[in-house]
Design an enzyme around this catalytic site. Structure first.
Site, mmCIF file in Angstrom:
data_model
loop_
_atom_site.group_PDB
_atom_site.id
_atom_site.type_symbol
_atom_site.label_atom_id
_atom_site.label_comp_id
_atom_site.label_asym_id
_atom_site.label_seq_id
_atom_site.Cartn_x
_atom_site.Cartn_y
_atom_site.Cartn_z
ATOM 1 N N HIS A 311 -4.573 52.858 76.621
ATOM 2 C CA HIS A 311 -4.638 52.206 77.801
ATOM 3 C C HIS A 311 -3.206 53.988 78.764
ATOM 4 O O HIS A 311 -3.390 54.613 78.478
ATOM 5 C CB HIS A 311 -3.167 51.705 78.083
ATOM 6 N N ASP A 369 -4.555 43.316 76.237
ATOM 7 C CA ASP A 369 -5.946 42.247 75.998
ATOM 8 C C ASP A 369 -6.190 42.327 74.197
ATOM 9 O O ASP A 369 -6.987 41.600 74.112
ATOM 10 C CB ASP A 369 -6.685 43.080 76.537
HETATM 11 N N1 CMC Z 1 -10.992 53.487 71.188
HETATM 12 C C1 CMC Z 1 -11.221 54.721 71.409
HETATM 13 N N2 CMC Z 1 -10.840 56.195 71.929
HETATM 14 C C2 CMC Z 1 -10.123 55.742 72.867
HETATM 15 C C3 CMC Z 1 -9.984 54.016 73.211
HETATM 16 C C4 CMC Z 1 -10.863 53.852 73.184
HETATM 17 N N3 CMC Z 1 -9.991 52.195 73.441
HETATM 18 N N4 CMC Z 1 -9.278 55.053 74.313
HETATM 19 C C5 CMC Z 1 -9.184 55.479 74.889
HETATM 20 N N5 CMC Z 1 -9.600 56.918 73.739
HETATM 21 C C6 CMC Z 1 -10.072 57.830 73.778
HETATM 22 C C7 CMC Z 1 -10.929 58.626 74.824
HETATM 23 O O1 CMC Z 1 -12.408 59.258 73.540
HETATM 24 C C8 CMC Z 1 -10.304 60.449 75.077
HETATM 25 O O2 CMC Z 1 -10.243 61.102 73.971
HETATM 26 P P1 CMC Z 1 -10.520 62.396 73.704
HETATM 27 O O3 CMC Z 1 -9.400 63.073 74.491
HETATM 28 O O4 CMC Z 1 -11.274 63.586 73.087
HETATM 29 O O5 CMC Z 1 -11.555 62.551 75.493
HETATM 30 C C9 CMC Z 1 -8.915 59.490 74.591
HETATM 31 O O6 CMC Z 1 -8.293 58.283 74.025
HETATM 32 C C10 CMC Z 1 -8.315 59.763 76.033
HETATM 33 O O7 CMC Z 1 -8.896 58.369 76.991
HETATM 34 P P2 CMC Z 1 -9.393 58.303 78.231
HETATM 35 O O8 CMC Z 1 -10.932 57.771 79.004
HETATM 36 O O9 CMC Z 1 -9.673 59.481 78.528
HETATM 37 O O10 CMC Z 1 -8.216 57.287 79.101
HETATM 38 P P3 CMC Z 1 -7.851 56.608 80.083
HETATM 39 O O11 CMC Z 1 -6.536 56.678 80.384
HETATM 40 O O12 CMC Z 1 -8.741 57.320 81.441
HETATM 41 O O13 CMC Z 1 -8.509 55.284 79.469
HETATM 42 C C11 CMC Z 1 -8.435 53.100 78.791
HETATM 43 C C12 CMC Z 1 -7.574 53.396 79.301
HETATM 44 C C13 CMC Z 1 -8.081 52.052 79.154
HETATM 45 C C14 CMC Z 1 -9.474 53.086 79.890
HETATM 46 C C15 CMC Z 1 -9.254 53.322 77.965
HETATM 47 O O14 CMC Z 1 -7.917 53.073 76.636
HETATM 48 C C16 CMC Z 1 -10.024 52.230 77.204
HETATM 49 O O15 CMC Z 1 -11.404 52.327 77.558
HETATM 50 N N6 CMC Z 1 -9.861 50.941 76.266
HETATM 51 C C17 CMC Z 1 -10.690 49.784 75.746
HETATM 52 C C18 CMC Z 1 -10.544 48.772 77.174
HETATM 53 C C19 CMC Z 1 -9.114 47.880 77.318
HETATM 54 O O16 CMC Z 1 -8.631 47.668 75.859
HETATM 55 N N7 CMC Z 1 -8.927 48.235 78.812
HETATM 56 C C20 CMC Z 1 -7.871 47.559 78.674
HETATM 57 C C21 CMC Z 1 -6.367 47.806 79.145
HETATM 58 S S1 CMC Z 1 -5.252 46.703 79.733
HETATM 59 C C22 CMC Z 1 -4.806 45.972 80.617
HETATM 60 C C23 CMC Z 1 -5.895 46.479 81.865
HETATM 61 O O17 CMC Z 1 -5.730 47.866 82.610
HETATM 62 O O18 CMC Z 1 -6.605 45.313 82.465
#
Ligand code: CMC
Length: 435
Positions: A311, A369
């Site tokens: 998140h 989720d």
């Molecule tokens: N699986 C594997 N690696 C992950 C994941 C994941 N679900 N989420 C983040 N990472 C890694 C990412 O690769 C990155 O690694 P590095 O620092 O080595 O590059 C690090 O963790 C930080 O990730 P980010 O993408 O920069 O983080 P963000 O804050 O931009 O993204 C997120 C947040 C929710 C989009 C992401 O965690 C994600 O894609 N999760 C899966 C989708 C999901 O479950 N979304 C629902 C969120 S809650 C409900 C809502 O908001 O609607």
């Protein structure tokens, strides 16, 4: 600005004698914010913050999140207390009005919302314009956007009464539109709302009943649905809420703004994640494939993510995920489902991920989720409807945030700037002289 001024920080432009004292603002709780509104005017520079990870775009009294501690408050009340002791319409009242309602206020609000559950009859014909196999989120974007073509009598955003009626209409009509999107998809007759039922109960009735038979909604499932709605009702300045605020900042009508929010929610990184979790579990297929899947997730080049994990704000267990997990067990028990394969796999995935250095070091925990899809599936809700339910619930947060913004005297049109990386100025080249 009503947040209190509390100290300042000084920014100095290297290599020049220009500096700026930037006031720090404090809210009730949470980190201070540097008010950089004078930065461009004084030093001629912008701030740069991709994804707005360190940017407070507004003041709000509705929701507070402490991502490090895993805390979520609505108007000061912890989400677990609201989910356990309140109901969705009471939470809606709280978000819109700032305080919990007394009995008379709650009854009046309930009546006020339920009075608006029907759709203008001509809206029915919109549904038949879509292909039967359209994704219900596509139908939601279209039909909710179309509401502004039907309810002209509540579009004056400067009129407090209009704002209130629009809020009632949106909260009341979204379940009807959602249920009809589903009925259209499966080729069953639309069921008209029943205002004698509770909010979540009425929604399940419109989804599952058919005119040929009597249908009684299981109260435990209605309660679970109500709780799922509470858990999704608002979440501060997330992507879809920011979309609603940005659209609303131009003076666009609330129906158009909520349609924009629905479009933003659709993506798999946001509201589409609950659907993506189930698809992921189906693809993994069985528990022995989990270790290989986890390895794929950890490999950056695979492009695979563990859906329902991670998140932007929570760097701890999402407090909504805990309640969702508990609700999941209750629903499966009520439905007599023992040893659900999906739930077992989700639990095993969670166990492995929470002990894996990759997830620990990146502070990736289950989000709301991770378990919601399993509950909804057990309740007989098709996967394509998961994000639609999220939209129904989040409408309360969107409209509360929209109303708060419109009523904020300091509100201006949202207009971010950019770092331009294209070509510098150059002269037009006639087609005959291009190489
Ligand atoms: N699986 C594997 N690696 C992950 C994941 C994941 N679900 N989420 C983040 N990472 C890694 C990412 O690769 C990155 O690694 P590095 O620092 O080595 O590059 C690090 O963790 C930080 O990730 P980010 O993408 O920069 O983080 P963000 O804050 O931009 O993204 C997120 C947040 C929710 C989009 C992401 O965690 C994600 O894609 N999760 C899966 C989708 C999901 O479950 N979304 C629902 C969120 S809650 C409900 C809502 O908001 O609607």
């Amino acid at each position: 600005m009503s947040g209190t001024a509390n100290g300042s920080l000084t920014l100095t432009l290297d290599g020049s004698n220009k500096s700026l004292s930037v006031p720090l603002r404090s809210g009730t709780i949470g980190p201070q914010a540097a008010d950089i509104s004078k930065l461009y005017g004084s030093l001629g520079i912008f701030t740069y913050d991709i994804g707005y990870g360190a940017t407070a775009a507004c003041e709000s009294k509705i929701t507070y999140i402490d991502g490090d501690e895993g805390v979520l408050l609505h108007r000061g009340y912890p989400i677990d207390q609201l989910a356990e002791q309140s109901n969705f319409l009471e939470v809606a009242y709280l978000m819109l009005n700032g305080e919990l309602p007394n009995k008379a206020e709650a009854d009046e609000f309930h009546k006020g919302v339920m009075h608006h559950t029907m759709l203008h009859e001509q809206l029915r014909s919109f549904f038949s314009g879509f292909r039967r196999d359209a994704h219900p989120m596509a139908v939601m974007c279209g039909v909710v956007g179309a509401l502004s073509a039907f309810y002209h009598d509540s579009l004056d955003i400067t009129n407090e009464q209009h704002r209130e009626i629009s809020a009632f209409r949106l909260i009341a009509k979204l379940p009807t539109i959602a249920a009809w999107a589903y009925k259209y998809n499966i080729g069953q007759p639309f069921m008209y709302p029943r205002n004698d039922l509770g909010y979540a109960e009425n929604f399940l009735y419109m989804m599952n009943a058919v005119p040929a038979e009597e249908y009684k909604v299981n109260p435990i499932l209605a309660r679970a649905m109500d709780r799922i709605f509470i858990l999704h009702a608002d979440h501060e300045q997330n992507a879809s809420t920011s979309t609603v605020r940005l659209a609303g900042s131009t003076g666009a009508n609330p129906f158009a703004c909520i349609a924009a929010g629905i479009a933003s929610l659709w993506g798999p990184a946001h509201g589409g994640a609950n659907e993506a979790v189930l698809k992921m579990l189906e693809e993994i297929g069985s528990p022995e494939n989990i270790p290989a899947f986890i390895e794929k997730v950890k490999d950056k080049n695979s492009g695979v993510r563990l859906m329902g994990f991670g998140h932007r704000v929570y760097k701890n267990y999402d407090p909504r995920a805990k309640i969702m997990q508990q609700t999941c067990h209750e629903v499966l028990k009520e439905l007599g489902i023992k040893g659900d394969k999906m739930l077992d796999m989700a639990a095993e995935l969670e166990r492995i991920a929470l002990h894996d250095e990759y997830f620990i070091s990146k502070k990736l925990y289950p989000n709301v989720d991770f378990y919601s899809g399993i509950i909804l599936k057990a309740m007989g809700i098709p996967t394509s409807m998961f994000t639609v339910l999220f939209a129904v619930a989040r409408t309360v947060g969107w409209i509360s945030q929209w109303k708060e913004m419109i009523e904020d005297k300091t509100q201006r049109i949202g207009r971010p700037r950019q770092i331009y990386t294209g070509s510098p100025l150059r002269d037009f080249v006639p087609a005959s002289k291009r190489g």
